[in-house]
Design a protein around this motif. Structure first.
Motif, PDB file in Angstrom:
ATOM      1  N   GLU A   1       0.854  -1.176   0.000  1.00  0.00           N
ATOM      2  CA  GLU A   1       0.000   0.000   0.000  1.00  0.00           C
ATOM      3  C   GLU A   1       0.892   1.227   0.000  1.00  0.00           C
ATOM      4  OE1 GLU A   1      -3.644  -0.438   2.637  1.00  0.00           O
ATOM      5  OE2 GLU A   1      -2.310  -1.974   3.439  1.00  0.00           O
ATOM      6  N   ALA A   2       0.499   2.217  -0.761  1.00  0.00           N
ATOM      7  CA  ALA A   2       1.257   3.462  -0.816  1.00  0.00           C
ATOM      8  C   ALA A   2       0.296   4.626  -0.906  1.00  0.00           C
ATOM      9  CB  ALA A   2       2.198   3.461  -2.019  1.00  0.00           C
ATOM     10  N   VAL A   3       0.586   5.665  -0.165  1.00  0.00           N
ATOM     11  CA  VAL A   3      -0.154   6.922  -0.260  1.00  0.00           C
ATOM     12  C   VAL A   3       0.806   7.910  -0.908  1.00  0.00           C
ATOM     13  CG1 VAL A   3      -1.308   8.766   1.004  1.00  0.00           C
ATOM     14  CG2 VAL A   3      -1.551   6.390   1.761  1.00  0.00           C
ATOM     15  N   ILE A   4       0.415   8.418  -2.086  1.00  0.00           N
ATOM     16  CA  ILE A   4       1.309   9.262  -2.881  1.00  0.00           C
ATOM     17  C   ILE A   4       0.585  10.522  -3.349  1.00  0.00           C
ATOM     18  CG2 ILE A   4       2.648   7.259  -3.660  1.00  0.00           C
ATOM     19  CD1 ILE A   4       1.200   7.551  -6.392  1.00  0.00           C
ATOM     20  N   ARG A   5       1.342  11.407  -3.969  1.00  0.00           N
ATOM     21  CA  ARG A   5       0.761  12.606  -4.587  1.00  0.00           C
ATOM     22  C   ARG A   5      -0.078  12.175  -5.802  1.00  0.00           C
ATOM     23  NH1 ARG A   5       3.808  17.323  -3.389  1.00  0.00           N
ATOM     24  NH2 ARG A   5       5.624  16.823  -2.117  1.00  0.00           N
TER      25      ARG A   5
ATOM     26  N   GLN B   1       4.170  16.997   8.002  1.00  0.00           N
ATOM     27  CA  GLN B   1       3.953  18.433   7.793  1.00  0.00           C
ATOM     28  C   GLN B   1       2.643  18.898   8.413  1.00  0.00           C
ATOM     29  OE1 GLN B   1       3.260  16.167   5.477  1.00  0.00           O
ATOM     30  NE2 GLN B   1       1.575  16.857   4.219  1.00  0.00           N
ATOM     31  N   LYS B   2       1.848  17.984   8.941  1.00  0.00           N
ATOM     32  CA  LYS B   2       0.578  18.256   9.613  1.00  0.00           C
ATOM     33  C   LYS B   2      -0.466  18.922   8.719  1.00  0.00           C
ATOM     34  CE  LYS B   2       1.972  16.828  13.710  1.00  0.00           C
ATOM     35  NZ  LYS B   2       2.406  15.492  13.595  1.00  0.00           N
ATOM     36  N   GLY B   3      -0.192  19.003   7.444  1.00  0.00           N
ATOM     37  CA  GLY B   3      -1.164  19.552   6.519  1.00  0.00           C
ATOM     38  C   GLY B   3      -1.424  21.035   6.686  1.00  0.00           C
ATOM     39  N   ASN B   4      -0.625  21.704   7.471  1.00  0.00           N
ATOM     40  CA  ASN B   4      -0.855  23.125   7.744  1.00  0.00           C
ATOM     41  C   ASN B   4      -0.456  23.983   6.551  1.00  0.00           C
ATOM     42  OD1 ASN B   4      -1.843  22.743  10.344  1.00  0.00           O
ATOM     43  ND2 ASN B   4       0.206  22.601  11.168  1.00  0.00           N
ATOM     44  N   ILE B   5      -1.323  24.029   5.579  1.00  0.00           N
ATOM     45  CA  ILE B   5      -1.098  24.833   4.387  1.00  0.00           C
ATOM     46  C   ILE B   5      -2.166  25.916   4.343  1.00  0.00           C
ATOM     47  CG2 ILE B   5      -1.126  24.816   1.867  1.00  0.00           C
ATOM     48  CD1 ILE B   5      -0.062  21.970   1.989  1.00  0.00           C
ATOM     49  N   THR B   6      -1.746  27.141   4.116  1.00  0.00           N
ATOM     50  CA  THR B   6      -2.690  28.252   4.031  1.00  0.00           C
ATOM     51  C   THR B   6      -2.860  28.624   2.562  1.00  0.00           C
ATOM     52  OG1 THR B   6      -1.949  29.046   6.171  1.00  0.00           O
ATOM     53  CG2 THR B   6      -3.171  30.589   4.812  1.00  0.00           C
TER      54      THR B   6
ATOM     55  N   THR C   1       9.653  13.012  -5.267  1.00  0.00           N
ATOM     56  CA  THR C   1       9.982  14.350  -5.763  1.00  0.00           C
ATOM     57  C   THR C   1      11.084  14.973  -4.916  1.00  0.00           C
ATOM     58  OG1 THR C   1       8.432  15.577  -4.352  1.00  0.00           O
ATOM     59  CG2 THR C   1       7.576  14.751  -6.463  1.00  0.00           C
ATOM     60  N   GLY C   2      11.276  14.432  -3.708  1.00  0.00           N
ATOM     61  CA  GLY C   2      12.260  14.988  -2.791  1.00  0.00           C
ATOM     62  C   GLY C   2      11.689  16.035  -1.857  1.00  0.00           C
ATOM     63  N   ALA C   3      10.414  16.357  -2.020  1.00  0.00           N
ATOM     64  CA  ALA C   3       9.769  17.374  -1.185  1.00  0.00           C
ATOM     65  C   ALA C   3       8.887  16.709  -0.124  1.00  0.00           C
ATOM     66  CB  ALA C   3       8.920  18.300  -2.048  1.00  0.00           C
ATOM     67  N   HIS C   4       8.577  17.467   0.940  1.00  0.00           N
ATOM     68  CA  HIS C   4       7.645  16.963   1.951  1.00  0.00           C
ATOM     69  C   HIS C   4       6.334  16.606   1.268  1.00  0.00           C
ATOM     70  CE1 HIS C   4       9.938  17.785   5.536  1.00  0.00           C
ATOM     71  NE2 HIS C   4      10.277  18.959   5.030  1.00  0.00           N
ATOM     72  N   GLY C   5       5.718  15.522   1.717  1.00  0.00           N
ATOM     73  CA  GLY C   5       4.427  15.126   1.168  1.00  0.00           C
ATOM     74  C   GLY C   5       4.507  14.118   0.034  1.00  0.00           C
ATOM     75  N   ASP C   6       5.705  13.554  -0.199  1.00  0.00           N
ATOM     76  CA  ASP C   6       5.827  12.527  -1.239  1.00  0.00           C
ATOM     77  C   ASP C   6       5.008  11.284  -0.909  1.00  0.00           C
ATOM     78  OD1 ASP C   6       7.389  13.906  -3.012  1.00  0.00           O
ATOM     79  OD2 ASP C   6       9.240  12.836  -2.559  1.00  0.00           O
ATOM     80  N   GLY C   7       4.793  11.010   0.367  1.00  0.00           N
ATOM     81  CA  GLY C   7       3.936   9.901   0.745  1.00  0.00           C
ATOM     82  C   GLY C   7       4.635   8.846   1.566  1.00  0.00           C
ATOM     83  N   VAL C   8       3.945   7.732   1.720  1.00  0.00           N
ATOM     84  CA  VAL C   8       4.438   6.603   2.509  1.00  0.00           C
ATOM     85  C   VAL C   8       4.098   5.304   1.790  1.00  0.00           C
ATOM     86  CG1 VAL C   8       4.317   7.768   4.748  1.00  0.00           C
ATOM     87  CG2 VAL C   8       2.320   6.554   3.900  1.00  0.00           C
ATOM     88  N   LEU C   9       4.798   4.243   2.177  1.00  0.00           N
ATOM     89  CA  LEU C   9       4.585   2.924   1.583  1.00  0.00           C
ATOM     90  C   LEU C   9       4.740   1.895   2.696  1.00  0.00           C
ATOM     91  CD1 LEU C   9       6.022   1.664  -1.711  1.00  0.00           C
ATOM     92  CD2 LEU C   9       6.375   0.316   0.321  1.00  0.00           C
ATOM     93  N   TRP C  10       3.872   0.889   2.718  1.00  0.00           N
ATOM     94  CA  TRP C  10       4.019  -0.181   3.696  1.00  0.00           C
ATOM     95  C   TRP C  10       3.591  -1.505   3.086  1.00  0.00           C
ATOM     96  CZ3 TRP C  10       0.362   3.577   3.842  1.00  0.00           C
ATOM     97  CH2 TRP C  10      -0.979   3.207   3.916  1.00  0.00           C
ATOM     98  N   VAL C  11       4.093  -2.585   3.689  1.00  0.00           N
ATOM     99  CA  VAL C  11       3.878  -3.928   3.168  1.00  0.00           C
ATOM    100  C   VAL C  11       3.328  -4.803   4.290  1.00  0.00           C
ATOM    101  CG1 VAL C  11       4.980  -5.933   2.099  1.00  0.00           C
ATOM    102  CG2 VAL C  11       5.825  -3.627   1.593  1.00  0.00           C
ATOM    103  N   THR C  12       2.298  -5.576   3.964  1.00  0.00           N
ATOM    104  CA  THR C  12       1.741  -6.520   4.931  1.00  0.00           C
ATOM    105  C   THR C  12       1.588  -7.887   4.275  1.00  0.00           C
ATOM    106  OG1 THR C  12      -0.487  -5.777   4.340  1.00  0.00           O
ATOM    107  CG2 THR C  12       0.484  -4.792   6.293  1.00  0.00           C
ATOM    108  N   PRO C  13       1.702  -8.948   5.068  1.00  0.00           N
ATOM    109  CA  PRO C  13       1.505 -10.292   4.509  1.00  0.00           C
ATOM    110  C   PRO C  13       0.032 -10.538   4.187  1.00  0.00           C
ATOM    111  CG  PRO C  13       2.034 -10.418   6.848  1.00  0.00           C
ATOM    112  CD  PRO C  13       2.091  -8.970   6.467  1.00  0.00           C
TER     113      PRO C  13
END
Length: 111
Positions: free
Chosen positions: A5-9, A39-44, A84-96
């Protein structure tokens, strides 16, 4: 078998999909999700002249089930193509995955 599973832009989805197709992955599940990480999503942002704070950022979640021997190359394809090298690129995890069955045929896939 593994579930990756991956959460990406969202703007990286096409690139990741192509990369997975190029290594022989025949199916993925994609969902539109909202969330925040370090980054806590704190974008204005300014919307119609009003400043608003965005906490939950739109992302895309990929899910793919693969044989154990394909897990590393799928993870690397996602990582390389979502990066991309920037904050918010996402996460990836693996489960059986314990069981995996095609509903239409009842075909059971074993490791």
């Amino acid at each position: 078998m593994k579930k990756i599973e991956a959460v990406i832009r969202g703007n990286k989805l096409d690139q990741v999909e192509k990369a997975l197709g190029n290594i022989g992955i025949s199916g993925i599940t994609v969902s539109q999700v909202l969330g925040w990480g370090r980054q806590k999503g704190n974008i204005t942002e300014v919307y119609r002249g009003t400043e608003i704070s965005v906490r939950l950022l739109p992302k895309v979640k990929l899910e793919v089930i693969v044989d154990d021997e394909d897990s590393e190359k799928v993870q690397e394809a996602i990582r390389q193509n979502a990066h991309t090298g920037a904050h918010g690129d996402g996460v990836l995890w693996v489960t059986p995955v314990e069981d995996f069955m095609r509903i239409r045929t009842g075909e059971i896939f074993l490791d």
